[in-house]
Design an enzyme around this catalytic site. Structure first.
Site, PDB file in Angstrom:
ATOM      1  NE  ARG A   1      -1.947   5.501   1.046  1.00 27.78           N
ATOM      2  CZ  ARG A   1      -1.303   4.957   1.753  1.00 27.78           C
ATOM      3  NH1 ARG A   1       0.071   4.858   1.966  1.00 27.78           N
ATOM      4  NH2 ARG A   1      -1.949   4.004   2.218  1.00 27.78           N
TER       5      ARG A   1
ATOM      6  CB  SER B   1      -0.927   0.160   1.235  1.00 30.18           C
ATOM      7  OG  SER B   1      -0.148   0.123   2.370  1.00 30.18           O
TER       8      SER B   1
ATOM      9  CG  ASN C   1      -1.728  10.025  -4.916  1.00 23.85           C
ATOM     10  OD1 ASN C   1      -2.485  10.785  -4.988  1.00 23.85           O
ATOM     11  ND2 ASN C   1      -1.770   8.835  -3.861  1.00 23.85           N
TER      12      ASN C   1
END
Lengths: 258, 157
Positions: free
Chosen positions: A198, A194, A202
Site C-alpha cells: 500500500r 498489504s 501510493n
C-alpha cells in the site's frame, strides 16, 4: 535531464532513469545505497529532533520544538489508546517511529524530481532515487519487522499452544482444520504484504506522476504539479498515518486472547 | 524493483530507531506531558479553592459589616438618649439655680427693707420728737420720757 548518457533516450529513458536505484553488488546481496542513505539520514533527523525536544522537556512552559514533539506524541498516544487496550511499553514508541519515519520518507517526494538527482550527478552519482518509500525493500523491511512483532506478541500473550490453536481451530472449528490453517496463514501473511505494498504503491505512483509532469512543457508543469503537490501533502501524511494505525491494530489483535 | 539485502539493512535501521525512541525519546516527553497535566489539574483545583475562599470571605465581610452597622446605630441611639438626659438635667439645674437666686434676692430685698424701715423709724421718731419739742415749746427730757419714746417707736415698727 541528468546523465542522459547512461539512460535510454527520450521520455521512457527519463522515467526509467528516475526510478532506477543506486545499486551496488549483484543478485540478492546487493544494496540500494540511496534508500539506505536517505532513510538513515531521515531517521537521524527524526531522532535528533525528538531527542533535542526530550532533553529540554519540562513540565512548565514548553518551547517550540517540545510543543511540536508533544503534539505528535499526544496524537500518537490517542491513536494507540483508541485501538490498543493492552499495556505495552513498545507499541506507542513504535507507532511514533513508524509515523515520523514514513512521513519523512514520503516527504522526500515533495522535492522537485530533478533536484536531488541533478546534485547527485554533479557529484558523480549517476542514479539516485530519493524517496525511500518507492523502494520495496524499505517498505517491506518495516512491514516484515511489524510482522515479526505480531508473531512475537501472539506467542507471548497466547502462548505457543494458544497461538497454534488459534491458527488451527478458528474460525470454523476443529473439523475444518486444514482450511482454518490455510485461511489464518493467508490472513497473517496478507498483513505485512498489504502494509508494504500500500505504502509503496501510493508513493511510487505519486512519484511517477511527478516524473510525468516533469516531462511536459515548462509552462504546463506548474498548473499540474502545484495541485498534485498539494494533494500529495495529504497522501504522504495519510499513508504514514495508515501504516501506523494498521500496525497498532494488528498488534492489538495479537494481544487479544480469545 | 528487486528485493535484496537493502531489506536487511532497513530492518536493522528500523529496529535501532524503534529502540532509541522507546528508550530515550518517548519516556521523557510523555512524562513531561503527564506532569504538566497534573500541574494544570492542581492549578485548576487551587483556583477553584481560591474562588470558594473569596466567596466565604465576602460573606464574612458582609456579616461583620452588618454587625458593625447595627452596633453603630445602637451607639448613636444611646448617645442621643444620653444627650437628651443631659439637656434635661441642665434644664433642671438651671431652674433650681434660678429659683435659688430669686429666693436670695427676695431675702436681700427684705433685709434691705427692714434696714430702711429701721432708719425710717429712727428718723420719724426724731422728727416726731422735734415736732413735739416745737409744739410743746419746752424741752422734753429724753431721759425722763424714754419709756414713752420707745413705746411710740415700737408702735411705729
Amino acid at each position: 535531464m541528468a546523465s542522459e548518457a547512461h539512460a535510454a533516450e527520450g521520455a521512457t529513458g527519463y522515467i526509467i532513469h528516475h526510478l532506477t536505484p543506486l545499486r551496488v553488488g549483484e543478485g540478492f546481496w546487493s544494496l540500494h545505497l540511496d534508500t539506505l542513505f536517505f532513510s538513515a539520514v531521515l531517521g537521524g533527523l527524526f531522532v535528533w529532533f525528538f531527542k533535542t525536544a526530550a532533553e529540554k522537556a519540562t513540565s512548565g512552559v514548553p518551547g517550540l520544538a517540545q510543543n511540536f514533539a508533544e503534539m505528535l506524541i499526544e496524537f500518537i498516544d490517542t491513536q494507540v489508546k483508541d485501538s490498543f487496550h493492552g499495556n505495552s511499553k513498545l507499541i506507542a514508541p513504535l507507532a511514533l517511529t513508524i509515523f515520523c519515519w514514513v512521513f519523512l520518507w514520503n516527504f522526500m517526494d515533495m522535492f522537485p524530481v530533478d533536484l536531488l538527482p541533478l546534485i547527485g550527478s554533479l557529484m558523480g552519482i549517476d542514479y539516485l532515487r530519493v524517496v525511500p518509500s518507492t523502494d520495496l525493500n524499505a517498505t517491506f523491511a518495516m512491514s516484515i519487522s511489524v510482522f515479526f512483532l505480531i508473531i512475537f506478541y501472539s506467542i507471548k500473550i497466547k502462548g505457543p499452544v494458544g497461538f497454534a490453536k488459534e491458527l488451527m481451530f478458528q474460525p470454523f472449528g476443529p473439523w475444518l482444520l486444514p482450511f482454518n490453517l490455510l485461511l489464518k496463514l493467508v490472513e497473517e501473511i496478507a498483513k505485512p504484504i498489504s502494509l508494504a505494498l500500500r505504502l509503496f504503491g501510493n508513493l511510487y505512483a505519486g512519484e511517477l506522476i511527478f516524473i510525468l509532469i516533469a516531462l511536459l512543457p515548462w509552462y504546463i508543469q506548474p498548473v499540474l504539479s502545484f495541485p498534485w503537490a498539494i494533494f500529495h501533502i495529504l497522501i504522504i501524511t495519510l499513508q504514514a498515518f495508515i501504516f501506523m494505525v494498521l500496525t497498532v491494530v494488528y498488534l492489538s489483535m495479537a494481544h487479544e486472547d480469545h | 524493483m528487486s528485493i535484496n539485502a537493502t531489506l536487511i539493512g532497513q530492518m536493522i535501521t528500523f529496529a535501532l530507531l524503534v529502540w532509541f525512541t522507546m528508550k530515550y525519546i518517548w519516556p521523557p516527553l510523555f512524562d513531561s506531558l503527564e506532569e504538566r497535566k497534573k500541574k494544570i489539574a492542581e492549578g485548576l483545583a487551587a483556583a477553584e479553592k481560591g474562588h470558594e475562599e473569596i466567596l466565604l470571605a465576602e460573606k464574612k465581610a458582609k456579616k461583620v459589616l452588618k454587625e458593625a452597622k447595627e452596633q453603630s446605630s445602637e451607639i448613636v441611639t444611646l448617645a442621643q438618649k444620653r444627650a437628651n438626659e443631659i439637656v434635661e438635667e441642665s434644664k433642671d439645674t438651671a431652674k433650681k439655680e434660678g429659683e435659688r437666686l430669686i429666693v436670695a434676692a427676695i431675702a436681700q430685698i427684705e433685709q434691705e427693707r427692714q434696714q430702711a424701715k429701721e432708719v425710717l423709724r429712727h428718723e420719724v421718731v426724731s422728727l416726731a420728737l422735734k415736732a413735739a419739742e416745737q409744739i410743746l415749746g419746752a424741752e422734753i427730757d429724753q431721759g425722763k420720757h424714754q419709756d414713752i419714746i420707745s413705746k411710740v417707736s415700737n408702735q411705729l415698727g
